[in-house]
Design a protein around this motif. Structure first.
Motif, PDB file in Angstrom:
ATOM      1  N   THR A 140       0.830  -1.199   0.000  1.00 18.83           N
ATOM      2  CA  THR A 140       0.000   0.000   0.000  1.00 18.83           C
ATOM      3  C   THR A 140       0.867   1.253   0.000  1.00 18.83           C
ATOM      4  O   THR A 140       0.624   2.209  -0.746  1.00 18.83           O
ATOM      5  N   GLU A 141       1.895   1.267   0.841  1.00 12.57           N
ATOM      6  CA  GLU A 141       2.796   2.412   0.928  1.00 12.57           C
ATOM      7  C   GLU A 141       3.488   2.661  -0.410  1.00 12.57           C
ATOM      8  O   GLU A 141       3.581   3.808  -0.873  1.00 12.57           O
ATOM      9  N   CYS A 142       3.959   1.590  -1.044  1.00 15.19           N
ATOM     10  CA  CYS A 142       4.654   1.742  -2.324  1.00 15.19           C
ATOM     11  C   CYS A 142       3.706   2.207  -3.426  1.00 15.19           C
ATOM     12  O   CYS A 142       4.081   3.025  -4.278  1.00 15.19           O
ATOM     13  N   LEU A 143       2.485   1.715  -3.407  1.00 15.32           N
ATOM     14  CA  LEU A 143       1.515   2.129  -4.420  1.00 15.32           C
ATOM     15  C   LEU A 143       1.137   3.596  -4.252  1.00 15.32           C
ATOM     16  O   LEU A 143       1.016   4.338  -5.237  1.00 15.32           O
ATOM     17  N   LEU A 144       0.970   4.031  -3.011  1.00 13.10           N
ATOM     18  CA  LEU A 144       0.693   5.447  -2.764  1.00 13.10           C
ATOM     19  C   LEU A 144       1.854   6.321  -3.223  1.00 13.10           C
ATOM     20  O   LEU A 144       1.647   7.414  -3.774  1.00 13.10           O
ATOM     21  N   ALA A 145       3.078   5.848  -3.018  1.00 13.67           N
ATOM     22  CA  ALA A 145       4.248   6.610  -3.457  1.00 13.67           C
ATOM     23  C   ALA A 145       4.250   6.777  -4.975  1.00 13.67           C
ATOM     24  O   ALA A 145       4.557   7.856  -5.500  1.00 13.67           O
ATOM     25  N   VAL A 146       3.874   5.719  -5.694  1.00 17.76           N
ATOM     26  CA  VAL A 146       3.815   5.789  -7.152  1.00 17.76           C
ATOM     27  C   VAL A 146       2.726   6.758  -7.602  1.00 17.76           C
ATOM     28  O   VAL A 146       2.926   7.579  -8.510  1.00 17.76           O
ATOM     29  N   LEU A 147       1.556   6.679  -6.967  1.00 12.54           N
ATOM     30  CA  LEU A 147       0.454   7.566  -7.335  1.00 12.54           C
ATOM     31  C   LEU A 147       0.809   9.028  -7.077  1.00 12.54           C
ATOM     32  O   LEU A 147       0.532   9.912  -7.903  1.00 12.54           O
ATOM     33  N   ARG A 148       1.443   9.301  -5.962  1.00 12.82           N
ATOM     34  CA  ARG A 148       1.813  10.688  -5.639  1.00 12.82           C
ATOM     35  C   ARG A 148       2.953  11.164  -6.530  1.00 12.82           C
ATOM     36  O   ARG A 148       3.056  12.365  -6.832  1.00 12.82           O
ATOM     37  N   ALA A 149       3.795  10.229  -6.976  1.00 17.53           N
ATOM     38  CA  ALA A 149       4.864  10.608  -7.904  1.00 17.53           C
ATOM     39  C   ALA A 149       4.298  11.084  -9.235  1.00 17.53           C
ATOM     40  O   ALA A 149       4.962  11.811  -9.981  1.00 17.53           O
ATOM     41  N   GLY A 150       3.058  10.668  -9.537  1.00 14.63           N
ATOM     42  CA  GLY A 150       2.422  11.108 -10.765  1.00 14.63           C
ATOM     43  C   GLY A 150       1.805  12.485 -10.671  1.00 14.63           C
ATOM     44  O   GLY A 150       1.153  12.935 -11.622  1.00 14.63           O
TER      45      GLY A 150
END
Length: 251
Positions: A140-150
């Protein structure tokens, strides 16, 4: 060294068993949480999500339910442990990189679906299980990081996490249902196409004309198309004024 209760650092096997203590049964051994999860996966893949109970797992392990309660509080925790085990089998998520965030998101979704499809029945369990385990939280943490990186606003990133999770798990769940149904006969796509084609062209012109397209069993193509649509939608929401202030609606 594995110390028994009350050993206080000494090896109980070095002294005789007191006459008032019940000696261990022959062949008796301690069970571990990992063994419980192994047995739960066997029950799940063999009998389906509805059959996954602590009693069923205990029977699979040839022990009583009470033996499990030292490691698992109940069915809810058992389901969470099983889901977290499967999530732990997924490839390590990437380090979020803004230029390729969409590709990273797409690959994480693919990896999640692939892992769910390896274990029949797990998608049905994952649909109603909160991501509370260590592997689930990490992903979940890694997926949120990817989404916010966008460049997505915080509220959009949070909603997107939920949306993509639902989409991926639901896709795996449907594929699982189709796989189980194929055991009773794999002719349903052709039968459905014939049925659509037989409908009145006056009342259902589009259904009749697209009968073959509507019933073509191309699960991977359907999944990739859904990802394309969802990710295109996210692209349209990056840096949109006001989206960061979205609040949940009623209910």
């Amino acid at each position: 060294m594995d110390e028994g209760p009350g050993a206080s650092g000494s090896d109980e096997r070095a002294v005789p068993t007191p006459p008032w203590r019940t000696p261990p049964r022959a062949g008796r051994r301690r069970i571990t949480r990992e063994e419980i999860i192994d047995a739960a996966l066997v029950v799940l893949e063999r009998d389906g999500a509805d059959a996954l109970t602590t009693r069923a797992v205990a029977q699979q392990m040839r022990t009583g339910p009470a033996s499990l309660y030292a490691h698992v509080a109940g069915k809810g925790e058992l389901l969470e442990l099983v889901v977290d085990r499967v999530i732990g089998e997924m490839p390590e998520p990437p380090q979020a990189r803004p230029p390729v965030w969409a590709d990273q998101l797409r690959q994480m979704c693919r990896d999640t679906r692939a892992a769910l499809l390896v274990h029949p029945g797990i998608a049905a369990v994952a649909l109603g299980t909160p991501p509370g385990g260590p592997h689930a939280l990490h992903r979940t943490e890694c997926l949120l990081a990817v989404l916010r990186a966008g460049g997505l606003p915080d509220r959009v990133a949070a909603l997107a996490l939920d949306l993509f999770s639902q989409y991926v798990v639901a896709s795996a769940f449907e594929a699982d249902l189709r796989r189980r149904a194929s055991g009773a006969g794999s002719e349903w796509p052709a039968e459905l196409e014939r049925y659509f084609s037989s409908l009145s062209r006056d009342r259902f012109p589009h259904t009749v004309q697209l009968a073959a397209q509507l019933t073509r069993p191309a699960e991977d193509e359907r999944f990739e198309f859904g990802l394309d649509v969802l990710i295109a939608g996210l692209h349209s929401l990056t840096d949109v004024p006001g989206l960061g202030d979205l609040t949940p609606g009623p209910g």
